[in-house]
Design a protein around this motif. Sequence first.
Motif, PDB file in Angstrom:
ATOM      1  N   MET A  11       0.839  -1.176   0.000  1.00 43.69           N
ATOM      2  CA  MET A  11       0.000   0.000   0.000  1.00 43.69           C
ATOM      3  C   MET A  11       0.885   1.240   0.000  1.00 43.69           C
ATOM      4  N   THR A  12       0.498   2.225  -0.770  1.00 42.25           N
ATOM      5  CA  THR A  12       1.250   3.481  -0.807  1.00 42.25           C
ATOM      6  C   THR A  12       0.335   4.642  -0.433  1.00 42.25           C
ATOM      7  N   ILE A  13       0.951   5.711   0.064  1.00 43.67           N
ATOM      8  CA  ILE A  13       0.215   6.906   0.469  1.00 43.67           C
ATOM      9  C   ILE A  13       0.914   8.132  -0.102  1.00 43.67           C
ATOM     10  N   GLY A  14       0.286   9.294   0.049  1.00 46.56           N
ATOM     11  CA  GLY A  14       0.855  10.554  -0.410  1.00 46.56           C
ATOM     12  C   GLY A  14       1.551  11.296   0.718  1.00 46.56           C
ATOM     13  N   THR A  15       2.034  12.493   0.409  1.00 47.20           N
ATOM     14  CA  THR A  15       2.811  13.270   1.371  1.00 47.20           C
ATOM     15  C   THR A  15       1.979  13.733   2.565  1.00 47.20           C
TER      16      THR A  15
ATOM     17  N   GLN B   5       4.623   8.445  -4.261  1.00 48.79           N
ATOM     18  CA  GLN B   5       4.016   7.231  -3.734  1.00 48.79           C
ATOM     19  C   GLN B   5       4.955   6.702  -2.657  1.00 48.79           C
ATOM     20  N   ILE B   6       4.470   6.729  -1.417  1.00 51.39           N
ATOM     21  CA  ILE B   6       5.287   6.362  -0.263  1.00 51.39           C
ATOM     22  C   ILE B   6       4.769   5.045   0.312  1.00 51.39           C
ATOM     23  N   PRO B   7       5.605   4.003   0.330  1.00 57.00           N
ATOM     24  CA  PRO B   7       5.150   2.716   0.880  1.00 57.00           C
ATOM     25  C   PRO B   7       5.121   2.731   2.408  1.00 57.00           C
ATOM     26  N   LEU B   8       4.273   1.868   2.962  1.00 60.81           N
ATOM     27  CA  LEU B   8       4.164   1.736   4.410  1.00 60.81           C
ATOM     28  C   LEU B   8       4.849   0.460   4.863  1.00 60.81           C
ATOM     29  N   TYR B   9       5.548   0.548   5.980  1.00 61.14           N
ATOM     30  CA  TYR B   9       6.179  -0.594   6.632  1.00 61.14           C
ATOM     31  C   TYR B   9       5.626  -0.631   8.050  1.00 61.14           C
ATOM     32  N   ASP B  10       4.884  -1.665   8.388  1.00 63.97           N
ATOM     33  CA  ASP B  10       4.222  -1.768   9.697  1.00 63.97           C
ATOM     34  C   ASP B  10       3.327  -0.562   9.962  1.00 63.97           C
ATOM     35  N   GLY B  11       2.661  -0.064   8.921  1.00 66.02           N
ATOM     36  CA  GLY B  11       1.700   1.021   9.067  1.00 66.02           C
ATOM     37  C   GLY B  11       2.265   2.425   9.032  1.00 66.02           C
ATOM     38  N   LYS B  12       3.594   2.575   8.816  1.00 65.79           N
ATOM     39  CA  LYS B  12       4.211   3.904   8.772  1.00 65.79           C
ATOM     40  C   LYS B  12       5.292   3.953   7.703  1.00 65.79           C
TER      41      LYS B  12
ATOM     42  N   LYS C 175      12.928  14.627  -1.103  1.00 65.64           N
ATOM     43  CA  LYS C 175      13.921  15.242  -1.991  1.00 65.64           C
ATOM     44  C   LYS C 175      15.333  14.755  -1.669  1.00 65.64           C
ATOM     45  N   ASN C 176      15.604  14.520  -0.384  1.00 66.39           N
ATOM     46  CA  ASN C 176      16.918  14.063   0.049  1.00 66.39           C
ATOM     47  C   ASN C 176      17.053  12.543   0.044  1.00 66.39           C
ATOM     48  N   GLY C 177      16.005  11.846  -0.408  1.00 64.90           N
ATOM     49  CA  GLY C 177      16.062  10.389  -0.508  1.00 64.90           C
ATOM     50  C   GLY C 177      16.047   9.675   0.825  1.00 64.90           C
ATOM     51  N   ARG C 178      15.405  10.271   1.831  1.00 65.88           N
ATOM     52  CA  ARG C 178      15.434   9.699   3.177  1.00 65.88           C
ATOM     53  C   ARG C 178      14.200   8.896   3.546  1.00 65.88           C
ATOM     54  N   ILE C 179      13.225   8.775   2.629  1.00 61.11           N
ATOM     55  CA  ILE C 179      12.074   7.923   2.903  1.00 61.11           C
ATOM     56  C   ILE C 179      12.211   6.692   2.032  1.00 61.11           C
ATOM     57  N   GLU C 180      12.373   5.552   2.680  1.00 57.52           N
ATOM     58  CA  GLU C 180      12.683   4.290   2.003  1.00 57.52           C
ATOM     59  C   GLU C 180      11.565   3.867   1.052  1.00 57.52           C
ATOM     60  N   GLY C 181      11.945   3.546  -0.180  1.00 59.34           N
ATOM     61  CA  GLY C 181      11.023   2.997  -1.166  1.00 59.34           C
ATOM     62  C   GLY C 181      10.122   4.001  -1.858  1.00 59.34           C
ATOM     63  N   ALA C 182      10.243   5.284  -1.550  1.00 58.75           N
ATOM     64  CA  ALA C 182       9.376   6.300  -2.153  1.00 58.75           C
ATOM     65  C   ALA C 182       9.746   6.520  -3.617  1.00 58.75           C
ATOM     66  N   LYS C 183       8.715   6.655  -4.451  1.00 57.32           N
ATOM     67  CA  LYS C 183       8.912   6.891  -5.887  1.00 57.32           C
ATOM     68  C   LYS C 183       7.978   7.992  -6.338  1.00 57.32           C
ATOM     69  N   LYS C 184       8.409   8.735  -7.337  1.00 60.12           N
ATOM     70  CA  LYS C 184       7.569   9.775  -7.895  1.00 60.12           C
ATOM     71  C   LYS C 184       6.953   9.249  -9.181  1.00 60.12           C
ATOM     72  N   ASN C 185       5.630   9.248  -9.228  1.00 60.01           N
ATOM     73  CA  ASN C 185       4.896   8.771 -10.392  1.00 60.01           C
ATOM     74  C   ASN C 185       4.198   9.979 -11.000  1.00 60.01           C
ATOM     75  N   GLY C 186       4.736  10.477 -12.118  1.00 57.92           N
ATOM     76  CA  GLY C 186       4.218  11.723 -12.675  1.00 57.92           C
ATOM     77  C   GLY C 186       4.627  12.858 -11.750  1.00 57.92           C
ATOM     78  N   GLY C 187       3.664  13.535 -11.159  1.00 63.51           N
ATOM     79  CA  GLY C 187       3.962  14.608 -10.212  1.00 63.51           C
ATOM     80  C   GLY C 187       3.566  14.250  -8.798  1.00 63.51           C
TER      81      GLY C 187
END
Length: 66
Positions: free
Chosen positions: A1-5, A39-46, A24-36
């Motif tokens: 599951m992915t969420i937004g900012t 998409q941020i993945p959740l690990y154990d709900g966060k 922007k600094n690449g500090r959220i694991e697994g986050a990808k930009k799709n278009g604009g």
Amino acid sequence: MTIGTTEAASLLGICPQRVRQLLKNGRIEGAKKNGGVWQIPLYDGKPRVLDGSRGPKSKFKTTSSS
């Protein structure tokens, strides 16, 4: 599951702008930009925030182990 900012900010207890800085600094694991849209993945709900190389330790909300 992915969420937004905005949802990630709510889960971490920080403002959406800080989440965008972390992305922007690449500090959220697994986050990808799709278009604009991030998409941020959740690990154990966060989202998983990686440690930075400078400054004090982060004070993001953590889950209690009770």
